[in-house]
Design a protein around this motif. Structure first.
Motif, PDB file in Angstrom:
ATOM      1  N   TYR A 186      11.897  -0.609  -5.510  1.00  0.00           N
ATOM      2  CA  TYR A 186      10.474  -0.225  -5.997  1.00  0.00           C
ATOM      3  C   TYR A 186      10.440  -0.062  -7.641  1.00  0.00           C
ATOM      4  N   TYR A 216       3.634   5.552 -11.590  1.00  0.00           N
ATOM      5  CA  TYR A 216       2.461   5.358 -11.205  1.00  0.00           C
ATOM      6  C   TYR A 216       1.316   6.460 -11.039  1.00  0.00           C
ATOM      7  N   TYR A 260      -3.346  -3.955  -7.280  1.00  0.00           N
ATOM      8  CA  TYR A 260      -2.176  -3.449  -7.870  1.00  0.00           C
ATOM      9  C   TYR A 260      -2.035  -1.801  -7.069  1.00  0.00           C
ATOM     10  N   TRP A 315      10.918  -9.069  -6.893  1.00  0.00           N
ATOM     11  CA  TRP A 315       9.638  -9.286  -6.367  1.00  0.00           C
ATOM     12  C   TRP A 315       9.529  -9.726  -5.094  1.00  0.00           C
ATOM     13  N   ARG A 334       8.245  -2.703 -10.169  1.00  0.00           N
ATOM     14  CA  ARG A 334       7.317  -2.371 -10.943  1.00  0.00           C
ATOM     15  C   ARG A 334       7.752  -2.555 -12.387  1.00  0.00           C
ATOM     16  N   HIS A 365       1.254  -0.834  -5.531  1.00  0.00           N
ATOM     17  CA  HIS A 365       2.027  -0.076  -6.078  1.00  0.00           C
ATOM     18  C   HIS A 365       2.060   1.391  -5.885  1.00  0.00           C
TER      19      HIS A 365
END
Length: 369
Positions: free
Chosen positions: A216, A368, A178, A320, A220, A182
């Motif tokens: 992005y 994030y 992850y 993705w 997510r 990310h």
């Protein structure tokens, strides 16, 4: 005691190979070996991406001679998470699986150095073929690969094993993988640089009225959404270049570096979109999803989604496939033709499926941190 694995063919010794094969068979002793080829990222062959490869003839006491491929670390990249992950698959999960995927002869990962060695059967001995976006792949070929994916997913569908003894398999929304995919300074930073430096990527984004930042954000959102859905063991990187076809028509899967606990559509969307040329995918994507769901049920999954639900998740999952699947990938990893053709297929599917709209009403992912 920590012990690095060699990162070049010149460093390979009989003693080191014995230690490697003993990770699978503690009684094994290597009597001899002959290196037949070595391929590294820097050799410019476009045959190596995240790991080098040593091909050799191996003689283990009490066994017939074997042709073996050993995957080794690339010392120029920080890839501990994916190396650790793939070794864990082959040494801790593969022995109990009855699916078409390479047989492991030995595997080890050294945490301190970030090096690994993974010895696998040389599939060429069995006469398999390795499809790419440059080769003709039929709908029937894809069904063979979906048979293998459905068997894998059914085996671990909502499995307590993945929450217990196999809890080292990370979900898509926490853990080392992850962070790698990310953290804005890691893989997302690579995507930003790729889109800045490669004109064809910039122009494809512009043609779709997209930015890497928007993708992005949506990627997510997608992964946090999928984490609320039924989980299984995902291959994690199921593009056509990570598959093979056996002479009797079965589809196999290799390269398990991105194995994760996740939603089945993570794998299913990627293999359908990358395997087929645009016209064939447009004509058959929905029927292939239906075929996969039928196979999933035949393997014992009683709560598989219906086709309409799966189709919506297919539309979403294309995000993705585009963002991580190939915007991350430098041209030199696979060559110009393969890189560009994957982008064409993924961008086209993203637009055909109106993936942005399909994600619109899903809650945003947390920031994030």
């Amino acid at each position: 005691m920590s012990k690095a694995f060699p990162v070049s063919a010149e460093e390979i010794t009989r003693e080191r190979l014995t230690e490697l094969v003993q990770t699978i068979d503690p009684r094994a002793e290597v009597e001899g070996f002959e290196i037949t080829a070595a391929k590294y990222h820097e050799d410019g062959s476009n045959e190596v991406s995240t790991a080098g490869r040593i091909e050799l003839d191996l003689k283990v006491s009490g066994r017939p001679n074997e042709k073996v491929v050993i995957k080794i670390a690339r010392p120029d990249i920080f890839a501990q998470a994916i190396y650790r992950n793939e070794v864990a698959f082959y040494t801790r999960i593969r022995p109990s699986l009855d699916i078409e995927t390479p047989r492991a002869i030995g595997g080890e990962f050294d945490e301190a150095s970030g090096t690994f060695g993974l010895a696998l059967e040389d599939l060429r001995v069995r006469g398999v073929t390795f499809p790419t976006v440059k080769t003709a792949v039929s709908v029937e070929d894809v069904r063979g690969i979906l048979d293998t994916l459905a068997a894998l997913h059914a085996r671990f569908w909502q499995s307590e094993e993945l929450l217990g003894e196999l809890s080292f398999v990370e979900p898509h929304i926490s853990g080392d993988l992850y962070r790698l995919f990310h953290d804005p300074d890691l893989v997302p930073g690579l995507v930003t640089n790729e889109c800045k430096n490669e004109q064809f990527k910039r122009e494809m984004l512009a043609a779709c009225d997209l930015s890497s930042n928007q993708l992005y954000h949506d990627y997510r959102k997608l992964q946090f959404h999928q984490a609320t859905l039924p989980f299984t063991l995902c291959h994690g990187d199921a593009h056509v270049g990570n598959t093979y076809l056996t002479p009797d028509g079965r589809g196999g899967i290799l390269d398990w570096q991105l194995m994760a606990r996740g939603y089945f559509m993570h794998d299913l969307s990627y293999i359908i979109i990358t395997s087929l040329d645009v016209a064939t995918r447009r004509a058959h994507d929905r029927s292939l999803i239906d075929y996969y769901l039928t196979q999933l049920r035949s393997n014992g999954v009683t709560n598989a989604p219906n086709l309409e639900t799966a189709w919506l998740e297919f539309r979403r999952a294309a995000t993705w496939c585009l963002y991580i699947g190939w915007l991350t990938t430098p041209v030199e990893n696979y060559g110009w033709d393969i890189n560009v053709c994957n982008h064409v297929r993924l961008f086209t599917a993203y637009m055909d499926l109106d993936s942005k709209a399909a994600l619109a009403h899903i809650p945003d992912a947390p920031e994030y941190a």
